[in-house]
Design an enzyme around this catalytic site. Structure first.
Site: not given
Length: 235
Positions: A24, A28, A47, A91, A94, A182-184, A207, A220
């Site tokens: 993400g 990283r 972007r 992917r 975190s 997570e979100m993806e 966390d 992270r």
């Protein structure tokens, strides 16, 4: 290919390897390029979403950012699979643990990805779709963790559209055996399935939602290298 470059990726067809390891955070990604790749070449900075192609142990591989959330990873992975000839996306990111046996630094390998997102509605399926990982990648990741001695668990994660959730309901996901939030990953797995390609999500626990354990943004960004070791072992 006439569809490249896309509105979001400035690369030409052929600039990106068939295997892409994504995170993400673009910083990283920059760290991965510097740490793991020989002769990395920047192919995208549209972007600020950095992408590099180089070699790892003689094999061509790319690394690229995907941003936060299902909508963001949905755009980038769709374009990679459908316009750039990418076959495999891994992917590394975190996640927040909701399992008593997963703690800071442990790995959650997503066999499946539950979600509260409406992403699958675009396919107009007559039921609920269950997004899952490519089994070959999953099996190889488990073998790599065993060889490297890394703590891990395999199972379902929750890909949530909501970071600041006013309603919670985490306990309901815990009762269903979900490992982490997570979100993806769900969007990644759906894009892989729809395009006939491969995907795997490997998350480091940053966390613990139940105990309050947490890490800093700098930790992270820079310290979660075990998931990267595993991801690159799959190239």
């Amino acid at each position: 290919m006439s569809n490249t470059p896309t509105p979001h990726i400035g690369a030409q067809y052929g600039d990106i390897a068939e295997t892409v390891i994504m995170a993400g955070d673009p910083l990283r990604v920059k760290m991965m390029a510097e740490k793991y790749l020989d002769n990395p070449v920047l192919f995208n900075q549209v972007r600020g979403m950095l992408g590099y192609t180089g070699t790892y142990k003689g094999k061509r591989v790319s690394v690229m950012g995907h941003g936060m959330g299902m909508a963001s990873i949905g755009i980038y992975t769709y374009e990679l699979y459908n316009f750039y000839g990418v076959k495999t996306i891994i992917r590394v990111g975190s996640a927040g643990s909701i399992h008593n046996d997963l703690h800071i630094g442990d790995l959650a390998i997503a066999m499946g990805a539950c979600t509260n997102s409406n992403y699958a509605s675009q396919y107009e399926l007559a039921g609920t779709y269950a997004p899952i990982a490519d089994f070959g990648l999953l099996r190889a990741a488990v073998e790599s963790c065993e060889q490297l001695g890394y703590n891990y668990k395999v199972g379902n994660v929750l890909s949530s559209d909501i970071f600041y959730n006013e309603n919670g309901h985490t306990d309901r996901w815990i009762k269903m055996g979900v490992l982490a939030v997570e979100m993806e990953i769900a969007a990644l797995y759906m894009n892989a399935a729809r395009s006939g390609n491969r995907a795997l999500g490997i998350c480091t626990i940053s966390d613990h939602i139940l105990t309050g354990e947490e890490t800093t943004a700098e930790e992270r960004q820079n310290n979660f290298t075990h998931m990267m070791d595993v991801a690159f072992s799959l190239v």
